[in-house]
Design an enzyme around this catalytic site. Sequence first.
Site, PDB file in Angstrom:
ATOM      1  N   HIS A  90       5.791   1.153   5.904  1.00 40.12           N
ATOM      2  CA  HIS A  90       7.219   1.261   5.807  1.00 40.12           C
ATOM      3  C   HIS A  90       7.504   2.015   7.162  1.00 40.12           C
ATOM      4  CE1 HIS A  90      11.365   3.620   4.839  1.00 40.12           C
ATOM      5  NE2 HIS A  90      10.745   2.397   3.604  1.00 40.12           N
ATOM      6  N   ASP A 146       7.679  -0.214  -3.634  1.00 38.90           N
ATOM      7  CA  ASP A 146       7.667  -1.518  -4.134  1.00 38.90           C
ATOM      8  C   ASP A 146       5.703  -1.503  -5.349  1.00 38.90           C
ATOM      9  OD1 ASP A 146       9.147  -2.375  -1.529  1.00 38.90           O
ATOM     10  OD2 ASP A 146      10.037  -2.464  -3.910  1.00 38.90           O
TER      11      ASP A 146
HETATM   12  C1  SDX Z   1      11.491  -1.490   0.980  1.00 44.64           C
HETATM   13  O1  SDX Z   1      13.534   1.006   4.532  1.00 44.64           O
HETATM   14  C2  SDX Z   1      13.519   0.973   3.314  1.00 44.64           C
HETATM   15  O2  SDX Z   1      14.023   2.567   3.347  1.00 44.64           O
HETATM   16  C3  SDX Z   1      12.866   0.468   2.597  1.00 44.64           C
HETATM   17  C4  SDX Z   1      12.944   0.535   1.016  1.00 44.64           C
HETATM   18  C5  SDX Z   1      14.400   1.003   0.316  1.00 44.64           C
HETATM   19  O3  SDX Z   1      14.094   2.009  -0.662  1.00 44.64           O
HETATM   20  O4  SDX Z   1      15.137   0.631   0.881  1.00 44.64           O
HETATM   21  O5  SDX Z   1      11.890   1.956   1.395  1.00 44.64           O
HETATM   22  C6  SDX Z   1      12.334  -0.514  -0.281  1.00 44.64           C
HETATM   23  O6  SDX Z   1      12.308  -2.422   1.602  1.00 44.64           O
HETATM   24  C7  SDX Z   1      10.258  -0.664   1.290  1.00 44.64           C
HETATM   25  C8  SDX Z   1       9.027  -1.949   1.177  1.00 44.64           C
HETATM   26  C9  SDX Z   1       8.824  -3.208   0.928  1.00 44.64           C
HETATM   27  N1  SDX Z   1       7.463  -4.211   1.714  1.00 44.64           N
HETATM   28  C10 SDX Z   1       6.262  -4.455   1.288  1.00 44.64           C
HETATM   29  O7  SDX Z   1       6.042  -3.635   1.487  1.00 44.64           O
HETATM   30  C11 SDX Z   1       6.598  -5.551   2.197  1.00 44.64           C
HETATM   31  C12 SDX Z   1       4.439  -5.302   3.067  1.00 44.64           C
HETATM   32  N2  SDX Z   1       5.253  -4.298   4.380  1.00 44.64           N
HETATM   33  C13 SDX Z   1       5.288  -4.582   6.141  1.00 44.64           C
HETATM   34  O8  SDX Z   1       5.744  -6.152   5.289  1.00 44.64           O
HETATM   35  C14 SDX Z   1       5.944  -3.791   6.824  1.00 44.64           C
HETATM   36  O9  SDX Z   1       5.108  -2.672   6.775  1.00 44.64           O
HETATM   37  C15 SDX Z   1       7.658  -3.406   6.695  1.00 44.64           C
HETATM   38  C16 SDX Z   1       8.212  -4.754   6.939  1.00 44.64           C
HETATM   39  C17 SDX Z   1       7.414  -2.097   5.208  1.00 44.64           C
HETATM   40  C18 SDX Z   1       7.840  -2.492   7.891  1.00 44.64           C
HETATM   41  O10 SDX Z   1       7.655  -2.800   8.839  1.00 44.64           O
HETATM   42  P1  SDX Z   1       7.980  -2.229  10.609  1.00 44.64           P
HETATM   43  O11 SDX Z   1       8.270  -1.182  10.535  1.00 44.64           O
HETATM   44  O12 SDX Z   1       8.866  -3.671  10.964  1.00 44.64           O
HETATM   45  O13 SDX Z   1       5.995  -2.699  10.794  1.00 44.64           O
HETATM   46  P2  SDX Z   1       5.854  -3.939  11.736  1.00 44.64           P
HETATM   47  O14 SDX Z   1       5.397  -4.706  10.420  1.00 44.64           O
HETATM   48  O15 SDX Z   1       5.998  -3.432  12.837  1.00 44.64           O
HETATM   49  O16 SDX Z   1       4.191  -3.107  11.811  1.00 44.64           O
HETATM   50  C19 SDX Z   1       3.214  -2.375  12.583  1.00 44.64           C
HETATM   51  C20 SDX Z   1       1.498  -2.613  12.062  1.00 44.64           C
HETATM   52  C21 SDX Z   1       1.514  -3.691  12.669  1.00 44.64           C
HETATM   53  O17 SDX Z   1       0.279  -4.396  12.877  1.00 44.64           O
HETATM   54  P3  SDX Z   1       0.357  -4.435  14.536  1.00 44.64           P
HETATM   55  O18 SDX Z   1       1.105  -5.140  15.073  1.00 44.64           O
HETATM   56  O19 SDX Z   1       0.662  -2.815  15.043  1.00 44.64           O
HETATM   57  O20 SDX Z   1      -1.202  -4.375  15.187  1.00 44.64           O
HETATM   58  O21 SDX Z   1       1.093  -2.490  10.866  1.00 44.64           O
HETATM   59  C22 SDX Z   1       1.165  -3.740  10.370  1.00 44.64           C
HETATM   60  C23 SDX Z   1       1.418  -4.680  11.253  1.00 44.64           C
HETATM   61  O22 SDX Z   1       1.489  -6.284  10.951  1.00 44.64           O
HETATM   62  N3  SDX Z   1       0.983  -3.795   9.141  1.00 44.64           N
HETATM   63  C24 SDX Z   1       0.618  -4.682   7.992  1.00 44.64           C
HETATM   64  C25 SDX Z   1       1.587  -4.122   6.954  1.00 44.64           C
HETATM   65  N4  SDX Z   1       2.953  -3.703   7.600  1.00 44.64           N
HETATM   66  C26 SDX Z   1       2.835  -3.600   8.906  1.00 44.64           C
HETATM   67  N5  SDX Z   1      -0.687  -5.110   7.820  1.00 44.64           N
HETATM   68  C27 SDX Z   1      -0.968  -5.585   6.456  1.00 44.64           C
HETATM   69  N6  SDX Z   1       0.040  -4.952   5.437  1.00 44.64           N
HETATM   70  C28 SDX Z   1       0.741  -4.736   5.850  1.00 44.64           C
HETATM   71  N7  SDX Z   1       1.551  -4.296   4.651  1.00 44.64           N
END
Ligand code: SDX
Length: 427
Positions: free
Chosen positions: A306, A363
Site C-alpha cells: 500500500h 483488497d
Molecule cells: C487500493 O491509495 C489508497 O488508499 C488505495 C486504497 C483505497 O482504499 O483507495 O487503499 C485501495 O488500491 C489498495 C491497493 C490495491 N493494489 C494491490 O493490491 C496491487 C498490488 N500492490 C502493489 O502494486 C503496490 O503495493 C501498490 C500499487 C499498492 C503500492 O505501490 P507503491 O506505493 O508505488 O510501491 P512500489 O510499487 O514502489 O513498491 C515498493 C517496493 C518495490 O520493490 P523495490 O523496487 O523496492 O525492490 O515493494 C515492491 C515493489 O516491487 N512491491 C511488491 C508489491 N507491492 C510493492 N512486490 C510484490 N508484490 C506486491 N504486491
Amino acid sequence: MVKFAKLSYDGKSVEFPLVEGTEDELAIDIKSLRAATNLITLDPGFKNTGSCQSAITFLDGEKGVLRYRGYDIEDLAKNADFLEVAFLLIFGELPTSEQLDKFLVDIKEESYIDEDLKKILESFPSAAHPMGVLSSLTSALTAFNPKTFDVESEDEMYRAIVRIMGKLPVLVAWVFRKKSGLPLKYGDYALGYVENIARMMFRKPNKEYVANPIIDQALNKLLILHAEHEQNCSTSTVRIVGSSHAGLFASVAAGISALWGPLHGGANQAVVEMLEDIRKDGGDIDKYMIKAKDKSDPFRLMGFGHRVYKNFDPRARIIKKAANEVLENLGIVDPVLEIAKKLEQAALNDPYFADRKLYPNVDFYSGIIYRAMGISTETFTVMFALGRLPGWIAQWREMRLNKEPIGRPRQIYVGQNQRPFVPLNKR
Ligand code: SDX
C-alpha cells in the site's frame, strides 16, 4: 506560531511557511515557490505531495489508523449503518434519526433510472467489463440530469448528491444482473438502503426474495470499509475532474475508471484470480512467493502492499474476520480462503515483504466475501465503487465548497529543443 522551512538555492535562501494539521502532520506550503525561485517540485506518483487540506479522513500509515471525520473505522464497521456513514462523510457529523430518515427518503425519491438509459446498458456486449459499463452509465446520467452539471449552491449540490446516491445502486444492481443474465428489476421502496441494494442485486425472477441478514450485514460492513480513503488514486481523480466544474456525475464516472485499475480497486478481482491460479496450479505457495520477489517476473502478490499503510491495513483485519464469519454462517468452504491465509502467513514471515513493509490491504480478503455472496469476480470492483461513492461525494463537495482552483500540475520538459519543420519529400 507559524513555523518555516528554508530552501537554499543558487546562493539565495527562501523561507516557506509550514502548514500543520489537527493530527500534527506538517507540510511545506509551496504556493509561492515558482514565483520566488522559478523552481518547481517533481514528485512522480505524488508520493511526497499533498494536494489539499481535508477534514474528511485521517490515515496514519505507520500505525495502521483510519478515521472518518474522527471516528475509528473499527467503531464504524462494528456499530454503524452504511447510510449514516455516508451522511457523516459528506456532511461532517453523524446524523440524528430525523436527518437520516430525510436523507433516505430524498435518496429513495431519486432511486430510478430513465428508461432510455436502460437501452444504453442493453446495448453493451455481455462480455463487457462491468466497470467500463458502470463508468459509461454514470457519465450518461448527466445527459438525463442536466441540472446536476455545473452546480454552485449547497442546495443544488445536495440535489445532485441524493440523485447519485439513489441512482448508482440501481446501476450497480443492473450491471450485476446483466452480467448474470437476469432481468433488470427495481428494489422495494420500503426497504433500507443496503437491504434494498441486496434485493435489487440478488432477487430471482421466479421466486419471492427472502432477505438474508448474513448477506445484508456483510454488505453493510464492506460498504463502510470501502467508503473513504483520503487522496487515493480514484478520489484524486474525482477531485481534479470536479475542479474543472464538470459536475458530480462526470467526476464520479472518472473516479470509477481510475478505480478499475488492478493496482487500485481492481486488485480485489486480481486477488481472487491470483488465488484461483495458485489453487489450479496445485496450491504451491512457495512457487508464487518466489515469483512475487523476482524482479524479472511481472507477477505481484495482489492485495499486498500500500502507498500509505506500512503496517496492517486496518480494513484488511476486519474483512479477514468477516470472511471467516460469513463463509461459516453460509456454510461455504472456499479453498481459496485457505490459500489466502497461507499466502498471508508466508509473506508476513518473509524478509522481502517485511523489509518493504508489505501487508495485506483492503483488497486481499474482500473478494472472498463477494464470491460467497454469489457476486462474479469481474463485478467485485463495482462493489468497491458502490462503497466508495460517499467518499468521492464528500471529497468533491469539500473541494467545491472550499472553492479550490482547477487542478493543473506543472512539468519538466525533456523533449526535443526547437527545430525547423522538414517537408515530407525531404524526410
Ligand atoms: C487500493 O491509495 C489508497 O488508499 C488505495 C486504497 C483505497 O482504499 O483507495 O487503499 C485501495 O488500491 C489498495 C491497493 C490495491 N493494489 C494491490 O493490491 C496491487 C498490488 N500492490 C502493489 O502494486 C503496490 O503495493 C501498490 C500499487 C499498492 C503500492 O505501490 P507503491 O506505493 O508505488 O510501491 P512500489 O510499487 O514502489 O513498491 C515498493 C517496493 C518495490 O520493490 P523495490 O523496487 O523496492 O525492490 O515493494 C515492491 C515493489 O516491487 N512491491 C511488491 C508489491 N507491492 C510493492 N512486490 C510484490 N508484490 C506486491 N504486491
